[in-house]
Design a protein around this motif. Structure first.
Motif, PDB file in Angstrom:
ATOM      1  N   THR A  19      22.183 -17.863 -93.414  1.00  0.00           N
ATOM      2  CA  THR A  19      23.349 -16.985 -93.327  1.00  0.00           C
ATOM      3  C   THR A  19      22.991 -15.602 -93.838  1.00  0.00           C
ATOM      4  N   GLN A  20      22.194 -15.568 -94.899  1.00  0.00           N
ATOM      5  CA  GLN A  20      21.758 -14.288 -95.459  1.00  0.00           C
ATOM      6  C   GLN A  20      20.922 -13.518 -94.437  1.00  0.00           C
ATOM      7  N   ALA A  21      20.038 -14.218 -93.748  1.00  0.00           N
ATOM      8  CA  ALA A  21      19.188 -13.547 -92.759  1.00  0.00           C
ATOM      9  C   ALA A  21      20.039 -12.988 -91.636  1.00  0.00           C
ATOM     10  N   GLY A  22      20.975 -13.798 -91.178  1.00  0.00           N
ATOM     11  CA  GLY A  22      21.913 -13.372 -90.151  1.00  0.00           C
ATOM     12  C   GLY A  22      21.241 -12.634 -89.023  1.00  0.00           C
TER      13      GLY A  22
ATOM     14  N   THR B 223      13.807 -20.116 -92.431  1.00  0.00           N
ATOM     15  CA  THR B 223      14.989 -19.281 -92.705  1.00  0.00           C
ATOM     16  C   THR B 223      14.758 -17.814 -92.387  1.00  0.00           C
ATOM     17  N   LYS B 224      13.460 -17.426 -92.185  1.00  0.00           N
ATOM     18  CA  LYS B 224      13.123 -16.017 -91.927  1.00  0.00           C
ATOM     19  C   LYS B 224      13.569 -15.111 -93.093  1.00  0.00           C
ATOM     20  N   VAL B 225      13.450 -15.647 -94.309  1.00  0.00           N
ATOM     21  CA  VAL B 225      13.772 -14.906 -95.539  1.00  0.00           C
ATOM     22  C   VAL B 225      12.561 -15.020 -96.473  1.00  0.00           C
ATOM     23  N   ASN B 226      12.184 -13.913 -97.108  1.00  0.00           N
ATOM     24  CA  ASN B 226      11.105 -13.953 -98.092  1.00  0.00           C
ATOM     25  C   ASN B 226      11.627 -14.614 -99.368  1.00  0.00           C
ATOM     26  N   VAL B 227      11.323 -15.880 -99.502  1.00  0.00           N
ATOM     27  CA  VAL B 227      11.867 -16.675-100.598  1.00  0.00           C
ATOM     28  C   VAL B 227      10.798 -16.887-101.657  1.00  0.00           C
ATOM     29  N   ASN B 228      11.212 -16.772-102.924  1.00  0.00           N
ATOM     30  CA  ASN B 228      10.352 -17.122-104.045  1.00  0.00           C
ATOM     31  C   ASN B 228      11.108 -18.116-104.905  1.00  0.00           C
ATOM     32  N   VAL B 229      10.412 -19.045-105.490  1.00  0.00           N
ATOM     33  CA  VAL B 229      11.038 -20.082-106.309  1.00  0.00           C
ATOM     34  C   VAL B 229      10.485 -19.972-107.727  1.00  0.00           C
ATOM     35  N   THR B 230      11.371 -20.026-108.717  1.00  0.00           N
ATOM     36  CA  THR B 230      10.937 -19.895-110.107  1.00  0.00           C
ATOM     37  C   THR B 230      11.747 -20.818-111.000  1.00  0.00           C
ATOM     38  N   THR B 231      11.119 -21.204-112.102  1.00  0.00           N
ATOM     39  CA  THR B 231      11.824 -21.952-113.148  1.00  0.00           C
ATOM     40  C   THR B 231      11.930 -21.111-114.421  1.00  0.00           C
ATOM     41  N   ASN B 232      11.517 -19.871-114.323  1.00  0.00           N
ATOM     42  CA  ASN B 232      11.548 -18.952-115.471  1.00  0.00           C
ATOM     43  C   ASN B 232      12.775 -18.062-115.345  1.00  0.00           C
ATOM     44  N   GLU B 233      13.707 -18.194-116.273  1.00  0.00           N
ATOM     45  CA  GLU B 233      14.953 -17.436-116.204  1.00  0.00           C
ATOM     46  C   GLU B 233      14.719 -15.940-116.317  1.00  0.00           C
ATOM     47  N   HIS B 234      13.601 -15.528-116.918  1.00  0.00           N
ATOM     48  CA  HIS B 234      13.306 -14.104-117.076  1.00  0.00           C
ATOM     49  C   HIS B 234      12.934 -13.453-115.739  1.00  0.00           C
TER      50      HIS B 234
ATOM     51  N   PRO C 283      19.356 -34.727-103.827  1.00  0.00           N
ATOM     52  CA  PRO C 283      18.565 -33.502-103.976  1.00  0.00           C
ATOM     53  C   PRO C 283      18.227 -32.839-102.648  1.00  0.00           C
ATOM     54  N   MET C 284      17.947 -33.630-101.626  1.00  0.00           N
ATOM     55  CA  MET C 284      17.620 -33.032-100.335  1.00  0.00           C
ATOM     56  C   MET C 284      18.844 -32.359 -99.722  1.00  0.00           C
ATOM     57  N   ARG C 285      20.001 -32.865-100.029  1.00  0.00           N
ATOM     58  CA  ARG C 285      21.220 -32.212 -99.551  1.00  0.00           C
ATOM     59  C   ARG C 285      21.377 -30.839-100.223  1.00  0.00           C
ATOM     60  N   TYR C 286      20.941 -30.736-101.513  1.00  0.00           N
ATOM     61  CA  TYR C 286      20.955 -29.441-102.176  1.00  0.00           C
ATOM     62  C   TYR C 286      20.017 -28.472-101.446  1.00  0.00           C
ATOM     63  N   VAL C 287      18.856 -28.995-101.024  1.00  0.00           N
ATOM     64  CA  VAL C 287      17.878 -28.153-100.325  1.00  0.00           C
ATOM     65  C   VAL C 287      18.453 -27.658 -99.001  1.00  0.00           C
ATOM     66  N   LEU C 288      19.110 -28.555 -98.269  1.00  0.00           N
ATOM     67  CA  LEU C 288      19.669 -28.174 -96.970  1.00  0.00           C
ATOM     68  C   LEU C 288      20.816 -27.187 -97.144  1.00  0.00           C
ATOM     69  N   ASP C 289      21.561 -27.329 -98.232  1.00  0.00           N
ATOM     70  CA  ASP C 289      22.628 -26.362 -98.527  1.00  0.00           C
ATOM     71  C   ASP C 289      22.011 -24.983 -98.764  1.00  0.00           C
ATOM     72  N   LEU C 290      20.881 -24.958 -99.485  1.00  0.00           N
ATOM     73  CA  LEU C 290      20.173 -23.708 -99.737  1.00  0.00           C
ATOM     74  C   LEU C 290      19.659 -23.102 -98.431  1.00  0.00           C
ATOM     75  N   VAL C 291      19.094 -23.945 -97.575  1.00  0.00           N
ATOM     76  CA  VAL C 291      18.593 -23.470 -96.274  1.00  0.00           C
ATOM     77  C   VAL C 291      19.712 -22.822 -95.472  1.00  0.00           C
ATOM     78  N   SER C 292      20.870 -23.459 -95.473  1.00  0.00           N
ATOM     79  CA  SER C 292      22.014 -22.919 -94.735  1.00  0.00           C
ATOM     80  C   SER C 292      22.405 -21.550 -95.264  1.00  0.00           C
ATOM     81  N   LYS C 293      22.404 -21.393 -96.583  1.00  0.00           N
ATOM     82  CA  LYS C 293      22.793 -20.118 -97.178  1.00  0.00           C
ATOM     83  C   LYS C 293      21.743 -19.043 -96.911  1.00  0.00           C
TER      84      LYS C 293
END
Length: 889
Positions: free
Chosen positions: A786-789, A823-834, A773-783
């Motif tokens: 990259t988005q912030a660029g 990451t210098k990105v405004n990130v929000n986390v949700t479990t609601n698909e809507h 799971p932490m590897r998934y988190v680090l993959d997300l951080v990397s992406k």
């Protein structure tokens, strides 16, 4: 383990720093592993090099020569010249002589006119030149032809040579016995072109002469050419087919100047290389010069002085090497001796032992171990002089015959022994052996291994193996570890004469441009003072100083070099050894490890700051308890039964990997793999992941138990990390380790040096399901990064986690602020698909990636021209299929 002895008078250079860094790392690792470590560092007398330095110093500072000072005043004792070790050297020489292994013979030697001593074959550097080349103001690579007038007046015989300066000492001419051109001249005579009263015999010799080369005629100068000397032996010995009287004429003095024996007044006292041009002029004046042409050739030069070698006949002491080499070679072949790296050194080692020649032991200098041999001197000449080899004059006198004692005296040989002879005995002499029986060797023999530079594999290591094996019947080491040669950034060998030697103290302490200039000028201050009013000496000196200043500018940079510390230099040098043969020294690599050490130090400050902030809020002392008290070491291996954060599992798993990598690196003698692994762990895992994601756990308002666990786990990780790193960075790691447990500072006996080196058994094996799971988190951080660029405006993103992943969802929600920070990105986390828009008909940005990912990615319009990126968690087994259009494309 022994330290290869550097010169006592020379300044340290970066090669010494590399050698010391490797050896000290190995010594510390073995000690932490519980071994009784014997490491004998020191210096050698380094005869030729040291004498040159001291003579120069005497002349400049005191206006004295060594002869004016005297041998006793000139000598100095240190390490291999230590009284006890010197005694071992003397006894070893006497024993070898008594065993018939050492003998005295007059042979052709490699003479260095600048050093005024013989040097061994492996101290000769051969230079290949293609044609006419100026070296020391003389022409090389030119084949000169001249004529000898035949005694019977029937004509002349033309000879070609690249060394016309030796013509005054020519005493024979050689032709091939089957060469039809010269068969009628066999054993006839020709006149010397410069000495009309000297006649030279024309002798057939198939071994020396190549009839296809040049004119098919070779001039013979027995005293100044090895092949000519061998020719002289073949044709003047009683066993020759036809014995011929060929005089031996030694043409040059020890300093390379023409002797009176040349019998040409205009040449006497001239330097041999200057005489080359003068002899050609004399040949032209006598109308016997027949021209010149360019000719490729090899030139022998002295490794230490760089001067052109002069072959000369000298009486010397020699050690028979065939049986010594054979025994060492057999031990190598049966696998008793391991060489690391094996390629190409093992093959070179075997080849050298197969081809080694008898070792010339004597040197014509003052600095070193005096040859323990005494000549019997009879002023009346009634008693023929002979040599007595003994440990002292008193013992030599006891061996004199009654006839010799009556009126004869003893005179010790003025020569000294090759420095590699005494150095070759160090494994024995430093272990307590006194030159007697082999059963007197202490337990410190043999060494487990020897570490050295590949450039002295034959100078020192091979000779050490042969000598020690001969005396005690066992090789002095089981393993040879060789480090690469340190060159400058351009791949050029560092040399004091060139001025591109990097001073390790300058790297450690830092040095400004002005300090570098002052240091170089200070080296020449005495010469400048002495030569200032002598233009012919001062101008070349000034030119040399300017050249060295330019080299220093290239080496250190235009502004100098910043302070890096010993630990950064050590780690960088060891990391450089991934370059197997030659290291291209780049100071940027040192700065990289300086920054690494700063990073680690800041991690410790982070730990203490978290503690201090929590104490301010809670108004109670918070001890930094060792992990042993929070998670006892006996339970640490069962951490999987505890509830830790995902970043905790990840850090422990990576800590296990770096521990394994370091242990393997030491066992495989590939220490650079350890520095690489430590560097990666500190940067990529410990600081950039673990410390960032556990900030909330260390916060003053966090749960006390959670905070204490975070502090203790951080402390424990640092404890393991600094112990892994200690062999490479002893100063920083000792300081950090003491601060991890304040009680250690109060106990003077406590030191990281005596702590055990970390092993895998002390670190739990983490199940992959806890780490993934932490590897998934680090993959997300990397992406996200990259988005912030390089975007000027802060990017928007939302992360959707399906309800099937509650642990990951809760973790990302808890660490959402940390994600935004790193990451210098405004990130929000949700479990609601809507909370996210429809993904139908929206091309996935990650669908074409070759690397598998759990994050589906697409852009979503928010209105007002704003766009946010949606990251939707999806198991890799459920990746989006490519659209039909994509497949066709």
């Amino acid at each position: 383990m022994l330290l290869p002895p550097p010169n006592v008078t020379g300044q340290l250079h970066i090669g010494h720093a590399l050698m010391l860094s490797i050896q000290d790392a190995l010594a510390r690792w073995y000690r932490m592993k519980g071994y009784d470590v014997f490491w004998r560092p020191g210096t050698d007398h380094a005869g030729i090099a040291t004498q040159s330095v001291v003579e120069r110093m005497l002349e400049v500072r005191r206006g004295l020569t060594k002869e004016e000072l005297g041998r006793e005043g000139f000598s100095l004792e240190y390490y291999t010249l230590d009284k006890n070790l010197s005694g071992v050297v003397t006894k070893a020489f006497v024993k070898l002589y008594n065993d018939g292994m050492i003998y005295r013979d007059t042979r052709m030697v490699n003479w260095s006119p600048q050093l005024q001593t013989a040097i061994s074959d492996i101290e000769v550097v051969w230079k290949e030149i293609e044609g006419k080349t100026i070296i020391d103001k003389a022409e090389f690579g030119v084949l000169h032809s001249f004529a000898y007038a035949l005694e019977d007046g029937s004509g002349e015989i033309v000879v070609s040579t690249t060394r016309p300066e030796t013509i005054p000492a020519d005493r024979a001419i050689a032709v091939h016995p089957d060469d039809e051109r010269y068969k009628h001249l066999h054993y006839k005579y020709a006149y010397h072109p410069l000495l009309p009263d000297v006649k030279l015999p024309i002798i057939p010799d198939a071994e020396l002469v190549d009839p296809e080369f040049g004119t098919g005629v070779v001039k013979i100068t027995p005293c100044h050419d090895p092949r000519d000397f061998a020719f002289w032996k073949r044709h003047t010995s009683p066993g020759a087919d036809r014995e011929v009287d060929i005089p031996l004429v030694a043409l040059f003095t020890e300093t390379g100047r023409i002797k009176p024996e040349a019998r040409i007044q205009s040449l006497i006292g001239k330097d041999r290389l200057e005489a080359r041009r003068l002899v050609v002029t004399l040949l032209e004046d006598r109308n016997v010069y027949r021209g010149a042409k360019e000719h490729p050739m090899r030139i022998a030069t002295c490794e230490r002085s760089g001067c052109v070698i002069e072959p000369m006949i000298r009486p010397q002491w020699y050690l028979k090497m065939e049986s010594l080499a054979k025994a060492t070679l057999e031990a190598t072949r049966v696998g008793v001796l391991r060489i690391v790296p094996g390629d190409p050194y093992r093959e070179s080692w075997i080849k050298w032992l197969q081809e080694t020649q008898d070792w010339c032991l004597s040197r014509q200098i003052w600095w070193g171990h005096r040859v323990p041999a005494y000549r019997v001197i009879d002023p009346s000449g009634k008693v023929p002089g002979r040599w007595i080899v003994a440990a002292s004059e008193w013992e030599a006198r006891a061996e004199m015959t009654p006839e010799e004692r009556d009126g004869c005296s003893l005179e010790q040989d003025p020569d000294v022994l090759d420095t590699w002879f005494s150095s070759g005995l160090l494994p024995l002499s430093t272990s307590g052996w006194d030159g007697g029986n082999s059963d007197e060797v202490a337990l410190k023999y043999p060494l487990s291994f020897i570490e050295s530079g590949g450039d002295i594999l034959f100078f020192w290591l091979a000779r050490m193996a042969m000598l020690c094996y001969y005396f005690v019947g066992e090789l002095p080491f089981k393993e040879i570890l060789l480090h690469p040669l340190v060159c400058d950034a351009n791949g050029k060998k560092m040399s004091k004469s060139v001025g591109n030697v990097l001073d390790p103290l300058a790297v450690i302490n830092g040095r400004t441009r002005d300090e570098i200039v002052r240091t170089i000028k200070r080296e020449y201050r005495h010469e400048i003072k002495k030569c200032r009013r002598v233009p012919e000496r001062f101008n070349p000196l000034e030119k040399e100083i300017k050249r060295k200043l330019q080299e220093a500018k290239v080496l250190y940079g235009p502004t100098g070099i910043r302070e890096s510390g010993a630990d950064a230099l050590r780690m960088a040098l060891i990391d450089f050894t991934k370059q197997p043969r030659e290291i291209k020294m780049d100071l940027r690599q040192v700065n990289t490890f300086r920054q690494l050490n700063v990073k680690l130090w800041n991690a410790v400050k982070h730990l203490h700051l978290a503690k201090a902030n929590a104490e301010i809020v809670t108004k109670t002392p918070i001890p930094i308890l060792p992990i042993d008290l929070v998670i006892p070491r006996k339970d640490f291996a069962q951490l999987t039964s505890r509830t830790l954060n995902m970043h905790d599992w990840f850090m422990i798993d990576r800590l296990r990997e770096v521990t394994e990598a370091c242990g393997t690196a030491f066992k495989d003698r590939a220490l650079y793999k350890a520095t690489k692994s430590i560097r990666s762990f500190i940067y990529n895992d410990f600081c950039d992941v673990f410390l960032e994601f556990q900030r909330t756990d260390m916060a003053p308002d966090s749960d006390p138990k959670k905070r204490q666990l975070a502090i203790s786990l951080t402390t424990h990780a640092l404890d393991i990390l600094v112990r892994l790193m200690h062999p490479f960075a002893p100063f920083l790691t000792e300081s950090i380790w003491q601060r991890l447990d304040p009680e250690r500072q109060a106990a003077e006996a406590n030191t990281i040096m005596r702590e055990p080196y970390p092993i895998l058994e002390h670190i739990p094996r983490i199940e992959s399901s806890l780490v993934t799971p932490m590897r998934y988190v680090l993959d997300l951080v990397s992406k996200l990064r990259t988005q912030a660029g390089t975007a000027r405006e802060r990017q928007e993103a939302i992360v959707y986690i399906t309800p099937r992943q509650p642990t990951l969802a809760n973790y990302l929600k808890e660490k959402m602020r940390i994600l935004q920070t790193i990451t210098k990105v405004n990130v929000n986390v949700t479990t609601n698909e809507h909370d996210i828009g429809s993904i139908q008909d929206v091309p996935a940005q990650g669908a074409e990636e070759e690397v598998e990912t759990v994050w589906q990615t697409y852009n979503e319009a928010l209105g007002d021209g704003r766009v946010r990126t949606v990251f939707k968690f999806q198991d890799v087994r459920e990746r989006w299929p490519r659209s039909q259009d994509q497949d066709q494309g």
